[in-house]
Design an enzyme around this catalytic site. Structure first.
Site, PDB file in Angstrom:
ATOM      1  N   ASP A   1       0.834  -1.205   0.000  1.00 50.58           N
ATOM      2  CA  ASP A   1       0.000   0.000   0.000  1.00 50.58           C
ATOM      3  C   ASP A   1       0.864   1.248   0.000  1.00 50.58           C
ATOM      4  O   ASP A   1       0.491   2.272  -0.559  1.00 50.58           O
ATOM      5  CB  ASP A   1      -0.938  -0.033   1.211  1.00 50.58           C
TER       6      ASP A   1
ATOM      7  N   GLU B   1       0.853 -12.697   4.748  1.00 51.66           N
ATOM      8  CA  GLU B   1       1.919 -12.062   3.945  1.00 51.66           C
ATOM      9  C   GLU B   1       3.208 -11.974   4.743  1.00 51.66           C
ATOM     10  O   GLU B   1       4.300 -12.239   4.227  1.00 51.66           O
ATOM     11  CB  GLU B   1       1.460 -10.672   3.486  1.00 51.66           C
TER      12      GLU B   1
HETATM   13  C1  5RP Z   1      -2.972  -7.059   0.755  1.00 55.13           C
HETATM   14  C2  5RP Z   1      -1.812  -6.181   0.525  1.00 55.13           C
HETATM   15  C3  5RP Z   1      -1.582  -5.692  -0.865  1.00 55.13           C
HETATM   16  O1  5RP Z   1      -0.289  -6.017  -1.252  1.00 55.13           O
HETATM   17  C4  5RP Z   1      -1.768  -4.203  -0.892  1.00 55.13           C
HETATM   18  O2  5RP Z   1      -3.038  -3.895  -0.365  1.00 55.13           O
HETATM   19  C5  5RP Z   1      -1.634  -3.656  -2.324  1.00 55.13           C
HETATM   20  O3  5RP Z   1      -2.722  -4.081  -3.085  1.00 55.13           O
HETATM   21  P1  5RP Z   1      -2.950  -3.583  -4.568  1.00 55.13           P
HETATM   22  O4  5RP Z   1      -1.922  -4.245  -5.404  1.00 55.13           O
HETATM   23  O5  5RP Z   1      -4.352  -4.044  -4.902  1.00 55.13           O
HETATM   24  O6  5RP Z   1      -2.835  -2.093  -4.581  1.00 55.13           O
HETATM   25  O7  5RP Z   1      -1.047  -5.852   1.396  1.00 55.13           O
HETATM   26  O8  5RP Z   1      -3.150  -7.353   2.109  1.00 55.13           O
END
Ligand code: 5RP
Length: 226
Positions: A87, A106
């Site tokens: 994010d 993760e």
């Molecule tokens: C999920 C995560 C994702 O890696 C993060 O939210 C980024 O997502 P996106 O590629 O849809 O922007 O941490 O838990």
């Protein structure tokens, strides 16, 4: 003048990540819209890998649908590489993750991987973590106390909702999203909040930071190493 969309940038970095996949091995796979592009690209080389360890039910479903075998993380000792989005990522490779509520799995897979390759479009690169609401996975009976602890730090926190109810993670827990934070010392912050009773995982990835970031920009994919 042609402009490149955020979706196209995600596709570019998803494809670029293929070169970090080690033939004959199992690859760690994250969660999110950027990782979905990577999974789609991975299908093109699926016969060259043994399979994947996945960080969410959503990624597992996508991998299986494309014919990629998914292994339990307990059956794999060490992974050469973990590929996941973020994010936010700063210039040291520290990240905020968990927008897709998969932060606990993760972090587990990142911890068992030798290399973390973050794939992101350039909007995710920040000077200081904290613009994106920080996800924290919590045991529900502790959530109000944890919210008060964040308020005592000058932040604001709320339980993530889904269809009028608290969102339930793949691990059966809740997510608290924290705003009004400036995380200037990510390692210290992660260590501190991880110790609060009831915190399952804090979405600051400092101990498990990225080693490489493939950043999608209108000029192409930039490789940042940390
Ligand atoms: C999920 C995560 C994702 O890696 C993060 O939210 C980024 O997502 P996106 O590629 O849809 O922007 O941490 O838990």
């Amino acid at each position: 003048m042609s402009t490149i969309s955020q979706d196209e940038l995600k596709t570019l970095v998803g494809i670029a990540a293929l070169k970090y996949v080690v033939p004959g091995e199992i690859v760690g796979v994250g969660t999110g819209s950027t990782v979905n592009k990577f999974i789609d690209a991975l299908a093109s080389i699926k016969h060259q890998i043994k399979g994947a360890v996945s960080s969410s039910n959503a990624s597992t479903e996508r991998l299986l649908a494309l014919g990629i075998q998914v292994f339990d993380s307990n059956d794999v000792q060490e992974l050469s590489v973990y590929i996941d989005g973020a994010d936010e990522i700063d210039h040291q490779g520290y990240m905020i993750k968990g927008g897709g509520a998969a932060l606990t799995r993760e972090k587990i897979i990142a911890a068992q991987s030798k290399q973390f390759v973050c794939i992101a479009d350039e909007s995710k690169l920040v000077a200081t973590l904290g613009r994106f609401p920080l996800p924290v996975e919590v045991i529900p009976m502790a959530e109000q106390r944890i919210i008060r602890q964040f308020q005592a730090m000058g932040a604001q926190a709320q339980i993530r909702m889904c269809d009028g109810h608290a969102l339930v993670t793949d691990n059966g827990q809740h997510i608290v999203d924290v705003t009004h934070l400036q995380i200037t010392s990510p390692l210290q912050f992660e260590t501190q909040v991880s110790q609060w009773p009831g915190v399952v995982t804090v979405g600051v990835f400092a101990l498990q930071k990225a080693n490489v970031c493939l950043l999608g920009t209108p000029d192409g994919v930039k490789t940042l190493t940390f």
